[in-house]
Design an enzyme around this catalytic site. Structure first.
Site, PDB file in Angstrom:
ATOM      1  N   GLY A 113      -0.637  -6.942   3.864  1.00 40.91           N
ATOM      2  CA  GLY A 113      -2.089  -7.010   4.019  1.00 40.91           C
ATOM      3  C   GLY A 113      -2.811  -6.851   2.685  1.00 40.91           C
TER       4      GLY A 113
ATOM      5  N   GLY B 236      -4.811  -4.945  12.849  1.00 40.42           N
ATOM      6  CA  GLY B 236      -4.523  -5.407  11.483  1.00 40.42           C
ATOM      7  C   GLY B 236      -3.042  -5.766  11.331  1.00 40.42           C
ATOM      8  CG  HIS B 237      -0.032  -2.721  11.541  1.00 42.78           C
ATOM      9  ND1 HIS B 237      -0.697  -1.620  12.045  1.00 42.78           N
ATOM     10  CD2 HIS B 237       0.420  -2.356  10.315  1.00 42.78           C
ATOM     11  CE1 HIS B 237      -0.631  -0.627  11.184  1.00 42.78           C
ATOM     12  NE2 HIS B 237       0.030  -1.051  10.119  1.00 42.78           N
TER      13      HIS B 237
ATOM     14  CG  MET C  12       4.674   3.223   6.654  1.00 45.28           C
ATOM     15  SD  MET C  12       4.539   4.625   5.558  1.00 45.28           S
ATOM     16  CE  MET C  12       2.788   4.909   5.571  1.00 45.28           C
TER      17      MET C  12
HETATM   18  O1  PAF Z   1       1.705  -0.538   3.786  1.00 42.81           O
HETATM   19  C1  PAF Z   1       2.526   0.199   4.386  1.00 42.81           C
HETATM   20  O2  PAF Z   1       2.427   0.447   5.594  1.00 42.81           O
HETATM   21  C2  PAF Z   1       3.671   0.831   3.602  1.00 42.81           C
HETATM   22  O3  PAF Z   1       3.282   1.150   2.314  1.00 42.81           O
HETATM   23  C3  PAF Z   1       4.934  -0.039   3.591  1.00 42.81           C
HETATM   24  C4  PAF Z   1       4.707  -1.359   2.863  1.00 42.81           C
HETATM   25  C5  PAF Z   1       5.394  -0.320   5.010  1.00 42.81           C
HETATM   26  C6  PAF Z   1       6.069   0.689   2.858  1.00 42.81           C
HETATM   27  O4  PAF Z   1       6.376   1.896   3.481  1.00 42.81           O
END
Ligand code: PAF
Length: 284
Positions: free
Chosen positions: A147, A31-32, A25
């Site tokens: 994650g 982390g991402h 999002m």
């Molecule tokens: O973990 C997240 O950031 C959200 O729940 C996801 C998987 C992108 C779905 O909107």
């Protein structure tokens, strides 16, 4: 890095490819990015989505104020080797009200997060199914990386992929932590400097709960409810408002019992510090 704004643009870019996909999002942090690095060798095209999904927010939650940091996110993804960024506008992903939705098994989705955020996993499963259709619809499947920090979400997605026989390998990424142990989260940005110092107490409470659980289990003196209550009391005494701190079986997130072997359990917690709700977990 190609930026696809619409589903046709994305599908054209991914036709015949085997994507390794990381849904997000936005408001990207280490982390991402570690999930993106993990994804890179798992496909021939690394795809990241940024979409703040209205369907998974309750009316009183932070959909409007959720941090949107487009320029910084693009720079980070470019530097991390993302090939395709899928950033649909809301009208591209939801051109009409999304009345078809994916309802996960209530036995898994109505507890823990689902108990405190009713409908959350319907919103998550629905958008992830749709993102999967966008990313993998023009090819023969691929890999998606989620994650472990969102432990229950990962389980819901795995079950969805299994039960719908989607041609997607779901791979789990480890939780990235700050040096003091705080799990990285976009919502950490909401914390004041004092709250940021205090925030590590959630991960410490889970660590302590898991250690006490393992010790009591080994000694044959395990009283689950007492240990969980102590952990809740400890956080409350420090000014937190916990939703849950609990030990569950990893396989189905049902309450753990003294018969469950060490190595099969997970301590999960969610608690509010000021206006910020944080979640974390520790496997043990
Ligand atoms: O973990 C997240 O950031 C959200 O729940 C996801 C998987 C992108 C779905 O909107």
């Amino acid at each position: 890095m190609l930026i696809a704004r619409s589903i046709p643009e994305l599908r054209a870019a991914l036709a015949g490819r085997r994507p390794a996909f990381v849904p997000t999002m936005g408001n990207l942090h280490e982390g991402h990015l570690s999930l993106v690095r993990q994804a890179r060798p798992l496909g021939d095209t690394t795809v990241v989505s940024i979409f703040v999904n209205r369907l998974q927010f309750l009316p009183h939650e932070d959909f409007d104020s959720y941090p949107r940091t487009w320029d910084a996110d693009c720079a980070k993804l470019q530097a991390t080797g993302c090939d395709v960024l899928f950033a649909p506008r809301e009208t591209d992903l939801y051109p009409e009200p999304q009345t078809f939705t994916v309802h996960p098994d209530p036995q898994l989705a109505d507890l823990l997060e689902g108990q405190f955020r009713p409908g959350f996993f319907i919103g998550v499963a629905t958008v992830v199914m749709k993102l999967f259709s966008c990313v993998f619809g023009a090819n023969a499947g691929g890999t998606a990386v989620f994650g472990r920090k969102d432990y229950q979400q990962l389980m819901v997605i795995r079950q969805m992929v299994r039960q719908f026989a989607l041609p997607i390998d779901v791979v789990a990424g480890d939780t990235s932590r700050a040096p003091d142990g705080l799990a990285l989260s976009s919502r950490n940005a909401y914390l004041s400097p004092q709250e940021r110092q205090e925030a590590v107490a959630l991960s410490q409470a889970l660590q302590q709960l898991s250690e006490r659980w393992a010790a009591a289990q080994a000694a044959g003196t395990l009283q689950a409810a007492n240990l969980e209550q102590q952990a809740l009391d400890m956080l409350r005494a420090r000014g937190w408002l916990p939703d849950y701190l609990t030990v569950r079986r990893r396989q189905d997130l049902q309450p753990a019992t003294p018969a469950d072997a060490p190595g099969t359990l997970v301590a999960l917690g969610a608690a509010r510090l000021g206006a910020t709700r944080l979640i974390d977990n520790r496997e043990f």
